[in-house]
Design a protein around this motif. Structure first.
Motif, mmCIF file in Angstrom:
data_model
loop_
_atom_site.group_PDB
_atom_site.id
_atom_site.type_symbol
_atom_site.label_atom_id
_atom_site.label_comp_id
_atom_site.label_asym_id
_atom_site.label_seq_id
_atom_site.Cartn_x
_atom_site.Cartn_y
_atom_site.Cartn_z
ATOM 1 N N GLN A 89 25.357 28.478 44.230
ATOM 2 C CA GLN A 89 24.069 28.121 43.636
ATOM 3 C C GLN A 89 24.227 28.188 42.117
ATOM 4 O OE1 GLN A 89 20.952 29.964 45.830
ATOM 5 N NE2 GLN A 89 19.362 29.472 44.342
ATOM 6 N N LEU A 90 24.531 27.032 41.527
ATOM 7 C CA LEU A 90 24.761 26.942 40.080
ATOM 8 C C LEU A 90 23.430 26.702 39.368
ATOM 9 C CD1 LEU A 90 27.894 24.624 39.672
ATOM 10 C CD2 LEU A 90 27.725 27.000 38.973
ATOM 11 N N ASP A 91 22.889 27.715 38.745
ATOM 12 C CA ASP A 91 21.664 27.517 37.954
ATOM 13 C C ASP A 91 20.580 26.751 38.699
ATOM 14 O OD1 ASP A 91 22.051 28.920 35.660
ATOM 15 O OD2 ASP A 91 23.088 27.324 34.618
ATOM 16 N N PHE A 92 20.433 27.004 39.976
ATOM 17 C CA PHE A 92 19.396 26.322 40.749
ATOM 18 C C PHE A 92 18.416 27.371 41.255
ATOM 19 C CE2 PHE A 92 17.343 23.921 44.069
ATOM 20 C CZ PHE A 92 17.318 22.627 43.549
ATOM 21 N N PRO A 93 17.121 27.187 41.022
ATOM 22 C CA PRO A 93 16.143 28.224 41.352
ATOM 23 C C PRO A 93 15.824 28.307 42.836
ATOM 24 C CG PRO A 93 15.026 26.284 40.502
ATOM 25 C CD PRO A 93 16.498 26.011 40.363
ATOM 26 N N PRO A 94 15.252 29.432 43.267
ATOM 27 C CA PRO A 94 14.879 29.634 44.666
ATOM 28 C C PRO A 94 13.461 29.120 44.951
ATOM 29 C CG PRO A 94 14.613 31.671 43.480
ATOM 30 C CD PRO A 94 15.142 30.669 42.487
ATOM 31 N N TYR A 95 13.145 27.954 44.437
ATOM 32 C CA TYR A 95 11.895 27.269 44.798
ATOM 33 C C TYR A 95 12.177 25.770 44.791
ATOM 34 C CZ TYR A 95 11.303 27.056 39.654
ATOM 35 O OH TYR A 95 11.496 26.860 38.310
ATOM 36 N N LYS A 103 14.888 27.858 55.945
ATOM 37 C CA LYS A 103 15.240 28.429 57.254
ATOM 38 C C LYS A 103 16.742 28.324 57.517
ATOM 39 C CE LYS A 103 14.198 28.059 62.202
ATOM 40 N NZ LYS A 103 13.420 27.316 63.241
ATOM 41 N N ALA A 104 17.322 27.170 57.198
ATOM 42 C CA ALA A 104 18.759 26.962 57.425
ATOM 43 C C ALA A 104 19.590 27.870 56.532
ATOM 44 C CB ALA A 104 19.119 25.499 57.178
ATOM 45 N N PHE A 105 19.193 28.011 55.263
ATOM 46 C CA PHE A 105 19.929 28.868 54.332
ATOM 47 C C PHE A 105 19.831 30.323 54.764
ATOM 48 C CE2 PHE A 105 20.196 31.522 50.527
ATOM 49 C CZ PHE A 105 21.408 31.105 50.002
ATOM 50 N N GLN A 106 18.655 30.747 55.159
ATOM 51 C CA GLN A 106 18.463 32.123 55.612
ATOM 52 C C GLN A 106 19.379 32.436 56.795
ATOM 53 O OE1 GLN A 106 14.365 33.239 56.251
ATOM 54 N NE2 GLN A 106 14.901 34.968 57.555
ATOM 55 N N GLN A 107 19.457 31.520 57.754
ATOM 56 C CA GLN A 107 20.332 31.715 58.909
ATOM 57 C C GLN A 107 21.797 31.754 58.489
ATOM 58 O OE1 GLN A 107 21.066 28.500 61.792
ATOM 59 N NE2 GLN A 107 20.431 29.917 63.408
ATOM 60 N N TYR A 108 22.163 30.893 57.553
ATOM 61 C CA TYR A 108 23.539 30.816 57.046
ATOM 62 C C TYR A 108 23.976 32.170 56.476
ATOM 63 C CZ TYR A 108 27.393 28.706 54.258
ATOM 64 O OH TYR A 108 28.597 28.370 53.693
ATOM 65 N N ILE A 109 23.065 32.800 55.735
ATOM 66 C CA ILE A 109 23.378 34.077 55.097
ATOM 67 C C ILE A 109 23.292 35.238 56.093
ATOM 68 C CG2 ILE A 109 22.657 35.716 53.317
ATOM 69 C CD1 ILE A 109 23.982 33.159 52.227
ATOM 70 N N GLU A 110 22.256 35.265 56.884
ATOM 71 C CA GLU A 110 22.056 36.403 57.789
ATOM 72 C C GLU A 110 23.074 36.451 58.914
ATOM 73 O OE1 GLU A 110 17.253 37.233 57.309
ATOM 74 O OE2 GLU A 110 17.997 36.159 59.089
ATOM 75 N N THR A 111 23.560 35.301 59.358
ATOM 76 C CA THR A 111 24.532 35.280 60.450
ATOM 77 C C THR A 111 25.969 35.194 59.954
ATOM 78 O OG1 THR A 111 24.401 32.863 60.687
ATOM 79 C CG2 THR A 111 22.856 34.185 61.977
ATOM 80 N N GLY A 112 26.155 35.066 58.645
ATOM 81 C CA GLY A 112 27.507 35.035 58.081
ATOM 82 C C GLY A 112 28.273 33.760 58.361
ATOM 83 N N LYS A 113 27.567 32.637 58.457
ATOM 84 C CA LYS A 113 28.259 31.360 58.687
ATOM 85 C C LYS A 113 29.164 31.004 57.519
ATOM 86 C CE LYS A 113 25.136 28.960 61.864
ATOM 87 N NZ LYS A 113 24.305 27.731 62.046
ATOM 88 N N GLY A 114 28.780 31.437 56.342
ATOM 89 C CA GLY A 114 29.580 31.163 55.147
ATOM 90 C C GLY A 114 29.166 32.113 54.050
ATOM 91 N N GLY A 115 29.899 32.080 52.941
ATOM 92 C CA GLY A 115 29.609 32.969 51.830
ATOM 93 C C GLY A 115 28.684 32.320 50.811
ATOM 94 N N TRP A 116 28.243 33.106 49.833
ATOM 95 C CA TRP A 116 27.312 32.615 48.813
ATOM 96 C C TRP A 116 27.614 33.261 47.468
ATOM 97 C CZ3 TRP A 116 23.726 35.330 45.805
ATOM 98 C CH2 TRP A 116 22.772 34.567 45.124
ATOM 99 N N ILE A 117 27.571 32.437 46.416
ATOM 100 C CA ILE A 117 27.624 32.924 45.041
ATOM 101 C C ILE A 117 26.460 32.295 44.298
ATOM 102 C CG2 ILE A 117 29.003 33.170 42.936
ATOM 103 C CD1 ILE A 117 31.448 32.376 44.638
ATOM 104 N N GLY A 118 25.653 33.117 43.646
ATOM 105 C CA GLY A 118 24.523 32.605 42.874
ATOM 106 C C GLY A 118 24.658 32.972 41.411
ATOM 107 N N PHE A 119 24.130 32.107 40.566
ATOM 108 C CA PHE A 119 24.170 32.338 39.127
ATOM 109 C C PHE A 119 22.770 32.192 38.524
ATOM 110 C CE2 PHE A 119 28.428 31.051 40.246
ATOM 111 C CZ PHE A 119 29.234 31.854 39.467
ATOM 112 N N HIS A 120 22.519 32.963 37.483
ATOM 113 C CA HIS A 120 21.414 32.774 36.557
ATOM 114 C C HIS A 120 20.076 32.458 37.243
ATOM 115 C CE1 HIS A 120 20.318 32.690 32.416
ATOM 116 N NE2 HIS A 120 19.920 31.429 32.405
ATOM 117 N N HIS A 121 19.723 31.185 37.383
ATOM 118 C CA HIS A 121 18.424 30.779 37.903
ATOM 119 C C HIS A 121 18.165 31.223 39.338
ATOM 120 C CE1 HIS A 121 16.584 27.411 35.187
ATOM 121 N NE2 HIS A 121 16.446 28.621 34.697
#
Length: 259
Positions: A89-95, A103-121
């Motif tokens: 998530q490159l400078d992209f806000p959570p709205y 819903k899809a992103f939440q499942q991706y993170i909670e079930t460990g389908k893949g990793g996540w790196i977020g920056f700034h925004h």
């Protein structure tokens, strides 16, 4: 007989070389993993995004991974995310995200389908542009809400708190980040996340009264099955001239991509 054997060997060698030369370069090796990055396509952070794309392109070539870019969350659903081992998530806000994408992103993170790196925004959490706060994402980031920022920028010293974490390998105990906005939140996320680094507010140059006290800037949420790391610094392209920052970014990718 020996003469005929030598001729045949030479012919086979020639044909093998020709076939290798004609083979498509893309077929030489399969990508080690696939990355999807969501980035703003305009605004005052565009220079950061452009510099990030150049740097990420070189890193992808070095470590044999592919990276695709999207500029909004419209295409995000479970099938889309299933293609990727890492979400950046490159400078992209959570709205601006649709219910389907959230819903899809939440499942991706909670079930460990893949990793996540977020920056700034990614921690621009609150009510913005007519959108409500994404409560799940706020919890993901440690239960925080955006409060303020240093609009005139400040240089500051960041201190590593967890030297043993893979994201911090090779990172000096203290390093300088120039010209950053340094967000503050309604509280420190420390009670709900694992802090990897924090900013020393007394080192702000020029000095600022926009402070938190306990001010984490790099952290991970170990409660999620997905490997995840938030790195606050991510405003300007000059960050990619900072060897410590690029090492931090690279470490995060190589760690978060694995389950």
């Amino acid at each position: 007989m020996k003469h005929v054997t030598a001729i045949l060997l030479a012919m086979f060698t020639f044909l093998a070389v020709e076939l290798c030369a004609q083979a498509p370069r893309g077929s030489e090796r399969k990508p080690a993993f696939r990355v999807i990055a969501i980035a703003e396509n305009g605004g005052h952070h565009i220079a950061y995004t452009q510099a990030a794309k150049v740097w990420l392109g070189k890193l992808a070539n070095e470590y044999n991974f592919t990276i695709d870019y999207i500029h909004n969350a419209d295409t995000i659903d479970e099938a889309f995310l299933d293609q990727y081992q890492l979400f950046i998530q490159l400078d992209f806000p959570p709205y601006t995200w649709s219910d389907k994408a959230m819903k899809a992103f939440q499942q991706y993170i909670e079930t460990g389908k893949g990793g996540w790196i977020g920056f700034h925004h990614a921690t621009l959490l609150g009510e913005f542009d007519g959108y409500p706060m994404w409560n799940w994402f706020s919890d993901f980031m440690g239960g925080i809400r955006f409060k303020n920022y240093i609009a005139t920028f400040a240089t500051a010293r960041v201190s590593v708190e967890n030297k043993k974490h893979p994201v911090m390998q090779g990172i000096p105990a203290s390093f300088t980040i120039e010209k950053e906005e340094w967000y503050t939140y309604d509280k420190s996320p420390r009670a709900n996340v694992q802090v990897l680094a924090s900013v020393n507010e007394s080192s702000y140059t020029p000095a600022s009264d926009v402070m938190m006290g306990d001010h984490p800037v790099v952290w991970t949420n170990p409660k999620m099955k997905a490997r995840n790391v938030y790195i606050f610094m991510g405003h300007g392209p000059w960050l990619f001239e900072n060897e410590v920052y690029t090492r931090l970014f690279r470490n995060a990718i190589l760690w978060a991509k694995d389950k």
